[in-house]
Design a protein around this motif. Structure first.
Motif, short mmCIF file in Angstrom:
data_model
loop_
_atom_site.label_atom_id
_atom_site.label_comp_id
_atom_site.label_asym_id
_atom_site.label_seq_id
_atom_site.Cartn_x
_atom_site.Cartn_y
_atom_site.Cartn_z
N UNK A 153 11.22 -10.36 -73.83
CA UNK A 153 11.70 -9.61 -72.66
C UNK A 153 10.62 -8.62 -72.26
N UNK A 154 9.96 -8.93 -71.19
CA UNK A 154 8.92 -8.05 -70.66
C UNK A 154 9.34 -7.36 -69.38
N UNK A 155 10.64 -7.11 -69.21
CA UNK A 155 11.16 -6.49 -67.97
C UNK A 155 10.60 -5.08 -67.78
N UNK A 156 10.55 -4.64 -66.51
CA UNK A 156 9.99 -3.32 -66.15
C UNK A 156 11.10 -2.42 -65.61
N UNK A 157 11.16 -1.20 -66.15
CA UNK A 157 12.08 -0.16 -65.64
C UNK A 157 11.30 0.80 -64.74
N UNK A 158 11.88 1.10 -63.58
CA UNK A 158 11.30 2.13 -62.69
C UNK A 158 12.37 3.20 -62.52
N UNK A 159 12.05 4.42 -62.92
CA UNK A 159 13.00 5.53 -62.86
C UNK A 159 12.76 6.37 -61.60
N UNK A 160 13.83 7.03 -61.15
CA UNK A 160 13.74 7.98 -60.02
C UNK A 160 12.99 7.35 -58.85
N UNK A 161 13.57 6.31 -58.33
CA UNK A 161 12.91 5.54 -57.27
C UNK A 161 12.58 6.39 -56.06
N UNK A 162 11.44 6.08 -55.46
CA UNK A 162 10.99 6.71 -54.22
C UNK A 162 10.87 5.63 -53.15
N UNK A 163 10.89 6.08 -51.92
CA UNK A 163 10.73 5.13 -50.83
C UNK A 163 9.35 4.46 -50.88
N UNK A 164 8.38 5.18 -51.47
CA UNK A 164 7.03 4.62 -51.58
C UNK A 164 6.95 3.49 -52.61
N UNK A 165 7.99 3.36 -53.42
CA UNK A 165 8.00 2.28 -54.42
C UNK A 165 8.32 0.93 -53.79
N UNK A 166 8.70 0.93 -52.54
CA UNK A 166 8.98 -0.34 -51.87
C UNK A 166 7.71 -1.21 -51.85
N UNK A 167 7.84 -2.47 -52.26
CA UNK A 167 6.68 -3.36 -52.27
C UNK A 167 6.93 -4.59 -53.12
N UNK A 168 5.83 -5.29 -53.41
CA UNK A 168 5.88 -6.54 -54.19
C UNK A 168 5.29 -6.30 -55.57
N UNK A 169 6.03 -6.72 -56.59
CA UNK A 169 5.60 -6.56 -57.97
C UNK A 169 5.49 -7.96 -58.62
N UNK A 170 4.54 -8.09 -59.52
CA UNK A 170 4.32 -9.38 -60.18
C UNK A 170 4.27 -9.20 -61.70
N UNK A 171 5.04 -10.05 -62.38
CA UNK A 171 5.03 -10.08 -63.84
C UNK A 171 4.22 -11.32 -64.27
N UNK A 172 3.24 -11.12 -65.15
CA UNK A 172 2.40 -12.22 -65.63
C UNK A 172 2.46 -12.27 -67.16
N UNK A 173 2.82 -13.45 -67.68
CA UNK A 173 2.89 -13.65 -69.13
C UNK A 173 1.87 -14.72 -69.50
N UNK A 174 1.07 -14.39 -70.52
CA UNK A 174 0.01 -15.34 -70.94
C UNK A 174 0.00 -15.45 -72.47
#
Length: 350
Positions: free
Chosen positions: A86-107
């Protein structure tokens, strides 16, 4: 032929500002994947000409997030050991600037796989205000307005009545996008409390307004009253000014009369002028008298001369002898001396 694969399926998330979101990234590996395990999260900018920015990474049993120092403590792995699958990402106290595209890469060599997630941070409606536009008179059109100062689109507005029948008037027309509630030909029954609810996908906000429909205002009466009041005010002001001016003139006149020396007023009569006038009149009378009827005048003391300057109390009037006073006083006053005859012992006139 790849053995490593990412099992989480959600790719789009919408979360409210200030809250927490978990971007999932679960994976599975097989026996063929023998290389070291690397799990990393990167932010993909909207501008394709910009480079990806690494957020956090797990490699060779260690977590690295120094490359995203500004978000240290706010962005982290959901699990303390991302190698557990489980490599999930937590983002706390979200801001409007956090809007965007995120990528998870497993190797894990030879297996490599990645997954993109679209995150949209929405702002709840806030600082919603209600207002009334138009005259609140019977027969007029009234518009109730509702608008949120903050909030991500698409915002939707809804009006409801919270007093009386709790139903909107039959003539009302609601625009959910603009938040305007138009009520045509308002009547007194429209009076009451109205509540507006602003909402979007992540929250709601409310405001209220009180509507009071009244009969038309008598404009002519108000204008007439204003004119009469103005005239009365001017009259009172003019009266006060007149009184002040009059009082000022009276004070000025009293001051001038008190201090002014009038030249046309004759000086008070002196003692000598009074005595001279009295003796002069006696002299004119003596000229027409005979020696026989002069006795009464000879006996008249000079101290009894009728003069305002000689009037004194009986105790203060001195008695002067005729022989000593007549000549000096007459010469001082510039009158002609008069010889008063005297009678001898034998009765002859001297």
């Amino acid at each position: 032929t790849r053995s490593l694969r990412i099992t989480s399926g959600e790719k789009v998330f919408e979360t409210a500002q200030g809250e927490k979101v978990t971007l999932p990234c679960t994976y599975e590996v097989s026996e063929e994947d023998t290389g070291p395990l690397d799990v990393e999260w990167v932010s993909i900018p909207a501008d394709i000409q910009k480079n990806e920015e690494m957020i956090i990474m797990f490699s060779v049993g260690r977590i690295y997030n120094k490359n995203h120092a500004a978000e240290i403590g706010r962005m982290r792995f959901s699990q303390s050991d991302p190698s557990s699958g489980d490599g999930s990402l937590d983002i706390l106290h979200l801001k409007s600037a956090d809007t965007g595209t995120y990528q998870c890469k497993v190797k894990k060599a030879p297996g490599v796989q990645s997954k993109k997630i679209q995150l949209t941070v929405l702002v709840k409606p806030a600082r919603t205000k209600c207002s009334i536009e138009g005259s609140q008179e019977i027969g007029k059109d009234v518009i109730l307005k509702c608008a949120s100062q903050e909030g991500s689109p698409l915002l939707s507005y809804d009006w409801r009545r919270v007093s009386g029948t709790q139903e909107l008037p039959a003539t009302s027309v609601l625009n959910k996008n603009t938040g305007e509630l138009l009520m045509k030909n308002a009547s007194k029954d429209y009076s009451g409390t109205y509540n507006c609810v602003a909402s979007n996908r992540v929250g709601t906000d409310e405001c209220s307004v009180e509507l009071n429909v009244t009969p038309p205002i008598n404009t002519a009466g108000i204008i007439a009253g204003a004119i009469i009041g103005t005239l009365l005010g001017l009259s009172v002001l003019a009266f006060l000014i007149f009184c002040c001016c009059k009082k000022h003139r009276e004070k000025k006149y009293e001051k001038e009369v008190h201090h002014d020396i009038r030249e046309d007023v004759p000086p008070p009569k002196s003692r000598s002028s009074t005595a001279r006038s009295y003796i002069g009149s006696n002299h004119s009378s003596l000229g027409s008298m005979s020696p026989s009827n002069m006795e009464g005048y000879i006996k008249t003391p000079y101290s009894q001369v009728p003069s305002e300057d000689f009037e004194r109390t009986p105790g203060q009037n001195p008695t002067f002898a005729p022989s000593k006073v007549a000549a000096p006083n007459l010469s001082r006053m510039g009158a002609v001396p008069v010889m008063i005859p005297a009678q001898s012992k034998d009765g002859s006139i001297v």
